[in-house]
Design a protein around this motif. Sequence first.
Motif, PDB file in Angstrom:
ATOM      1  N   LYS A 282       0.840  -1.194   0.000  1.00  0.00           N
ATOM      2  CA  LYS A 282       0.000   0.000   0.000  1.00  0.00           C
ATOM      3  C   LYS A 282       0.874   1.242   0.000  1.00  0.00           C
ATOM      4  O   LYS A 282       1.940   1.268   0.607  1.00  0.00           O
ATOM      5  N   ARG A 283       0.394   2.267  -0.682  1.00  0.00           N
ATOM      6  CA  ARG A 283       1.157   3.512  -0.727  1.00  0.00           C
ATOM      7  C   ARG A 283       0.785   4.350   0.491  1.00  0.00           C
ATOM      8  O   ARG A 283      -0.362   4.759   0.647  1.00  0.00           O
ATOM      9  N   TYR A 284       1.765   4.581   1.357  1.00  0.00           N
ATOM     10  CA  TYR A 284       1.510   5.248   2.639  1.00  0.00           C
ATOM     11  C   TYR A 284       1.240   6.733   2.418  1.00  0.00           C
ATOM     12  O   TYR A 284       1.994   7.421   1.740  1.00  0.00           O
ATOM     13  N   GLN A 285       0.131   7.223   3.017  1.00  0.00           N
ATOM     14  CA  GLN A 285      -0.284   8.597   2.770  1.00  0.00           C
ATOM     15  C   GLN A 285      -0.165   9.519   3.970  1.00  0.00           C
ATOM     16  O   GLN A 285      -0.448  10.694   3.854  1.00  0.00           O
ATOM     17  N   GLY A 286       0.193   8.999   5.119  1.00  0.00           N
ATOM     18  CA  GLY A 286       0.347   9.895   6.255  1.00  0.00           C
ATOM     19  C   GLY A 286      -0.032   9.233   7.555  1.00  0.00           C
ATOM     20  O   GLY A 286      -0.282   8.036   7.614  1.00  0.00           O
ATOM     21  N   LYS A 287      -0.085  10.003   8.626  1.00  0.00           N
ATOM     22  CA  LYS A 287      -0.356   9.476   9.954  1.00  0.00           C
ATOM     23  C   LYS A 287      -1.670   8.721   9.975  1.00  0.00           C
ATOM     24  O   LYS A 287      -2.631   9.114   9.354  1.00  0.00           O
ATOM     25  N   GLY A 288      -1.676   7.634  10.755  1.00  0.00           N
ATOM     26  CA  GLY A 288      -2.861   6.810  10.866  1.00  0.00           C
ATOM     27  C   GLY A 288      -2.879   5.670   9.898  1.00  0.00           C
ATOM     28  O   GLY A 288      -3.753   4.816   9.950  1.00  0.00           O
ATOM     29  N   GLY A 289      -1.921   5.630   8.964  1.00  0.00           N
ATOM     30  CA  GLY A 289      -1.838   4.488   8.067  1.00  0.00           C
ATOM     31  C   GLY A 289      -2.784   4.566   6.890  1.00  0.00           C
ATOM     32  O   GLY A 289      -3.060   3.572   6.252  1.00  0.00           O
ATOM     33  N   GLN A 290      -3.362   5.760   6.558  1.00  0.00           N
ATOM     34  CA  GLN A 290      -4.237   5.871   5.401  1.00  0.00           C
ATOM     35  C   GLN A 290      -3.432   5.552   4.151  1.00  0.00           C
ATOM     36  O   GLN A 290      -2.379   6.130   3.914  1.00  0.00           O
ATOM     37  N   THR A 291      -3.884   4.626   3.344  1.00  0.00           N
ATOM     38  CA  THR A 291      -3.094   4.148   2.216  1.00  0.00           C
ATOM     39  C   THR A 291      -3.908   4.145   0.937  1.00  0.00           C
ATOM     40  O   THR A 291      -5.113   4.263   0.923  1.00  0.00           O
ATOM     41  N   GLN A 292      -3.183   3.982  -0.140  1.00  0.00           N
ATOM     42  CA  GLN A 292      -3.793   3.926  -1.460  1.00  0.00           C
ATOM     43  C   GLN A 292      -3.285   2.688  -2.166  1.00  0.00           C
ATOM     44  O   GLN A 292      -2.128   2.320  -2.047  1.00  0.00           O
ATOM     45  N   LYS A 293      -4.154   2.004  -2.900  1.00  0.00           N
ATOM     46  CA  LYS A 293      -3.802   0.739  -3.548  1.00  0.00           C
ATOM     47  C   LYS A 293      -2.571   0.901  -4.437  1.00  0.00           C
ATOM     48  O   LYS A 293      -2.487   1.770  -5.263  1.00  0.00           O
ATOM     49  N   ALA A 294      -1.605   0.006  -4.205  1.00  0.00           N
ATOM     50  CA  ALA A 294      -0.418   0.006  -5.050  1.00  0.00           C
ATOM     51  C   ALA A 294      -0.129  -1.396  -5.537  1.00  0.00           C
ATOM     52  O   ALA A 294       0.786  -1.620  -6.291  1.00  0.00           O
ATOM     53  N   GLY A 295      -0.890  -2.345  -5.142  1.00  0.00           N
ATOM     54  CA  GLY A 295      -0.692  -3.741  -5.493  1.00  0.00           C
ATOM     55  C   GLY A 295      -1.645  -4.573  -4.696  1.00  0.00           C
ATOM     56  O   GLY A 295      -2.790  -4.221  -4.524  1.00  0.00           O
ATOM     57  N   GLU A 296      -1.207  -5.670  -4.165  1.00  0.00           N
ATOM     58  CA  GLU A 296      -2.063  -6.488  -3.335  1.00  0.00           C
ATOM     59  C   GLU A 296      -2.196  -5.873  -1.950  1.00  0.00           C
ATOM     60  O   GLU A 296      -1.429  -5.011  -1.554  1.00  0.00           O
ATOM     61  N   SER A 297      -3.202  -6.322  -1.166  1.00  0.00           N
ATOM     62  CA  SER A 297      -3.430  -5.765   0.157  1.00  0.00           C
ATOM     63  C   SER A 297      -2.273  -6.071   1.069  1.00  0.00           C
ATOM     64  O   SER A 297      -1.588  -7.056   0.945  1.00  0.00           O
ATOM     65  N   ALA A 298      -2.062  -5.167   2.008  1.00  0.00           N
ATOM     66  CA  ALA A 298      -0.980  -5.334   2.984  1.00  0.00           C
ATOM     67  C   ALA A 298      -1.521  -5.187   4.389  1.00  0.00           C
ATOM     68  O   ALA A 298      -2.532  -4.582   4.631  1.00  0.00           O
ATOM     69  N   GLU A 299      -0.764  -5.725   5.339  1.00  0.00           N
ATOM     70  CA  GLU A 299      -1.210  -5.718   6.719  1.00  0.00           C
ATOM     71  C   GLU A 299      -1.267  -4.306   7.292  1.00  0.00           C
ATOM     72  O   GLU A 299      -1.910  -4.077   8.296  1.00  0.00           O
ATOM     73  N   GLY A 300      -0.553  -3.369   6.669  1.00  0.00           N
ATOM     74  CA  GLY A 300      -0.561  -2.015   7.196  1.00  0.00           C
ATOM     75  C   GLY A 300      -1.819  -1.246   6.879  1.00  0.00           C
ATOM     76  O   GLY A 300      -2.027  -0.167   7.374  1.00  0.00           O
ATOM     77  N   ASP A 301      -2.697  -1.763   6.044  1.00  0.00           N
ATOM     78  CA  ASP A 301      -3.929  -1.097   5.695  1.00  0.00           C
ATOM     79  C   ASP A 301      -4.843  -1.046   6.903  1.00  0.00           C
ATOM     80  O   ASP A 301      -5.094  -2.030   7.559  1.00  0.00           O
ATOM     81  N   GLY A 302      -5.417   0.133   7.176  1.00  0.00           N
ATOM     82  CA  GLY A 302      -6.281   0.276   8.330  1.00  0.00           C
ATOM     83  C   GLY A 302      -7.524  -0.563   8.268  1.00  0.00           C
ATOM     84  O   GLY A 302      -8.165  -0.818   9.282  1.00  0.00           O
TER      85      GLY A 302
END
Length: 641
Positions: A282-302
């Motif tokens: 996931k592409r990390y977008q800032g505090k809190g772990g808000q992410t944007q799809k960059a491939g398959e799902s990752a554990e860091g996704d909220g």
Amino acid sequence: MSTRIRIGDLLREETIILSLAAQTKEAALDELIDKLDQTGRLHSKEELKKAILAREALGSTGIGEGIAIPHAKSAAVKTPSIAFGFSREGIDFDSLDNQKAHLFFMIAATDHANQAHLETLALLSEMLMDESFRRQLMTVESAAELLRIITAKELEIRQAEEGEAGNQENEGAPTETPTGATVVAVTACPTGIAHTYMAADALKKKAEEMGITLKVETNGSSGVKNRLTPEEIEAASAVIVAADKQVEMERFVGKVVIEVPVAEGIRQPEALLNRAVKQEGKRYQGKGGQTQKAGESAEGDGSHPFAFYKHLMNGVSNMLPFVVGGGIIIALSFMFGIKAFEPNDPSFHPLAKALMDIGSGSAFALMIPVLAGFIAMSIADRPGFAPGMVGGMLAASSGSGFLGGLIAGFLAGYLVLGLKKALSKLPPSLDSLKPVLLYPLFGILLTGLVMVFVISEPLAAVNTALTGWLKNMNQGNAIILGAVLGAMMAFDMGGPFNKAAFTFGIAMIAEGNLGPHAAIMAAGMTPPLGLALATTLFKKKFTQEEKQAGKTAYLLGASFITEGAIPFAAADPTRVIPSTMLGSAVAGGLSMFFGCTLPAPHGGVFVLPVIGNAGMYIVAILTGTVVTALMVNLLKKEAVN
């Protein structure tokens, strides 16, 4: 080299056991601790064992490949030391690869171990990743031979490090390799002694095999080492974060981030590196772990279940001291009399009032706000804390209780995440205003409005409706009524269902019907008692923290403090709540069946002298307690420690 501490200074012939007698994990720990104690390395072997077990509760130190590295930092350690043990048959050690452990290195660090000691312990972890080195250790026939092999390997690594340092005087962005793949990583574990460095070493070795340029930053006990520079992060195709504790994340904004437990860095380095090269994260977008799809799902996704559990546990772990401390203090106040804290009661005692003010008026009053605040903070970082606390306070004051606090925490956290996204398009010149003005203002306002106008009133209406329903049901079967009241007491443990049953019981006392409230108190005592019994009988189903909470739950349950079960219910609601509901329903139904009566609204075991048919009342409580414990054992999976 002269300022460094050698492994031979920590591991001595007298702390080596070439043939462990132990056949179980705990026996192996005891044998190694005894060896350290016998050689004068410890102040207290009991305290070291507590520290070792606390580390095991965070995750097994059986790392696979036949290795276990139990370790701890503790004031119980007099001299930083290593104890070695070998078991030819192998011992089940909850290892990551489910294989028996043969090589045991117990690391005992002082509470304030200096950097040189910690670096030496980290070096041992790195050495154990070498398969040929491990094979040599498996064949030694004397303690002296073991030390010679370790000393030779240590010298080899230190010389290689010095040669590498001489060739890299200026650290910049990683050099491209023929594959064109460049990755950076961060490793961290709670104690920062062993797993941090083993994960780093496993990733580095696999990256070298795969032709991938990799730099790993370690967050260990001695601080951050090999820190990633902005240029290295910018040049990397992805970031691997193999950590079981918080690390600095804001520097990775805009990068593909793959978040996993540190153990996965040790066991699956190739899979992680492949994901990083393919940008399957996931592409990390800032505090809190808000992410944007960059491939398959990752554990860091909220939105990932692991993230939900992590947020929940952050709230529960911070709430637990308020539940435990406040509950015991309330119980102490009852020793002066059930109403000794009330100034107008004949039994009034000023100390009882002080204890009740501390326990109920302060600790318990903060319990729900703290739960909500730290859930929100886990989701949205520090900007979520204030809205979560305010939402939790509104939940507590409105009577929506524990469930309202959970709703408030997640509501505040995700509202603040939404605010971050909405405000991200503001000019950079306003960035400094966001954390001090915009996030708290709009976060508290929106959370408060939703709690006041959306959450609180419906829960209050549910509470009123339930009370009316119960009054109508009182004309029917007493056993069914007791069972229903019991199940309600255990459903939300302080929330609207619990409060509706309790209010109904008080109303019945006022009308001279003393049976329902006896059932209510029996059912309210059963959840913490049942879970305490479960932690005693079925230890493998609980984490070390839960086992400790179970000891306190005995006292909380005996004092009719149902909230003592909340930490267990919050951590595993789908299994714990049905178990407590069934046990409480049995206790409540039996209390009504036996014709037990209770004129006092509270008190637990302290009011046994005024309970009608007290002997059978105890039978009802014990039966419900046993049913709860057995159901927990049936439904819960073994804890992952």
